[in-house]
Design an enzyme around this catalytic site. Structure first.
Site, PDB file in Angstrom:
ATOM      1  CD  GLU A  74      -1.916  -6.259   4.282  1.00 23.10           C
ATOM      2  OE1 GLU A  74      -1.969  -5.087   4.695  1.00 23.10           O
ATOM      3  OE2 GLU A  74      -1.904  -6.547   3.069  1.00 23.10           O
ATOM      4  CG  HIS A 117      -4.243  -3.097   2.602  1.00 19.08           C
ATOM      5  ND1 HIS A 117      -3.115  -3.058   3.383  1.00 19.08           N
ATOM      6  CD2 HIS A 117      -4.585  -1.809   2.361  1.00 19.08           C
ATOM      7  CE1 HIS A 117      -2.785  -1.791   3.624  1.00 19.08           C
ATOM      8  NE2 HIS A 117      -3.658  -1.017   3.017  1.00 19.08           N
ATOM      9  CB  CYS A 163      -0.990  -0.031   1.151  1.00 18.81           C
ATOM     10  SG  CYS A 163      -2.349   1.156   0.915  1.00 18.81           S
TER      11      CYS A 163
END
Length: 301
Positions: free
Chosen positions: A237, A235, A142
């Protein structure tokens, strides 16, 4: 194989509940295995949440990883105790004479600032320069990806009229790239940002390859020469509840925030989020660790 973390790190209990194999440093020292040294530069204010998210993904591989958590010495963290930082984190000065197999640079909620206005920009520049000669491969996430693209290749970021917020479909742009092994041609990933990098700027840098793009969310995955630098603008994750927590936080502050797109069932924030990015998130991190860290790093750093 396990990830090696401090036995008292709060994320350890979270991971153990999910049956993710973690190992203490004390036990690892009894084994004759050369674990991969992975540093995580955690720029997020919600450090413990980010720890769990990243450790969950990198712990889901056959590789044994020795994880080192880093924070910025030039920035005062207000959302985590000093005790937590002292107990579980190091600074760049602590590790600058070491080498690492892999480095992860997280996002940060500073994207509306010019890079040079971020209070730890000079320190981050030193770390990114260090990574070029002391780290086998670095994964930027990001804002960390925006910062890396800007520092290494001069790629600018641009403000968006509306926040890109939700879960978006992406298309694979390059076939037969190791980072995308096993990826479907179309896959989902979360985004949460007020700025963007643009496809034309990426394609204008001959050293960079655009790997995945979204009509709605824009650039997602970019890779540099030989995979030494990997950039993920989304993102992958994020856990199931992360976008919900961000939405409720901003809504409760009275901010003008839209419901995250393609996230809640029937786009109703009272319903449960629909997770559609987990498998590709795991694949992204496992491919990075396998093909660009494990397969490329020397046995003796």
């Amino acid at each position: 194989m396990p990830i090696i973390i401090d036995k008292d790190l709060p994320a350890r209990k979270v991971l153990q509940k999910e049956n993710i194999f973690v190992m203490t440093k004390e036990r690892a020292e009894t084994q004759d295995i050369r674990a991969l040294k992975i540093a995580i530069l955690n720029l997020m204010p919600t450090k413990q949440d980010t720890e769990a998210q990243l450790l969950r993904l990198i712990g889901n591989t056959p590789l044994q990883l020795d994880v080192h958590l880093l924070h910025m010495e030039s920035h005062l963290s207000r959302n985590v105790t000093q005790e937590h930082l002292t107990s579980f984190y190091k600074t760049f000065r602590d590790i600058e004479n070491e080498k690492f197999d892999g480095l992860i640079i997280t996002g940060a909620p500073v994207e509306t600032l010019a890079f040079e206005e971020v209070d730890y920009w000079e320190e981050l520049k030193h770390i990114m320069e260090y990574s070029k000669t002391n780290v086998t491969s670095t994964l930027h996430i990001c804002w960390g990806a925006q910062a890396g693209l800007y520092y290494h290749y001069g790629v600018p970021k641009y403000p968006l009229k509306e926040k890109v917020f939700g879960v978006f479909e992406h298309e694979v742009c390059e076939q037969h790239v190791k980072l995308l092994q096993g990826f479907d041609e179309l896959f989902f990933a979360p985004h949460s940002r007020h700025t963007e990098v643009r496809e034309n700027d990426i394609r204008g840098v001959k050293e960079l390859t655009l790997l995945a793009n979204s009509e709605e969310a824009g650039v997602h995955l970019v890779i540099g020469p030989e995979g030494r630098q990997v950039f993920a603008l989304g993102h992958s994750e994020y856990s199931c509840e992360t976008l919900k927590q961000e939405y409720e936080r901003d809504r409760d502050k009275g901010l003008n925030i839209d419901v995250p797109k393609n996230y809640f069932k029937h786009n109703n924030p009272d319903e449960k989020p629909l997770v559609r990015w987990r498998s590709h998130g795991n694949l992204l991190f496992s491919n990075w660790l396998n093909y660009y860290v494990y397969q490329e790093t020397p046995y003796i750093l």
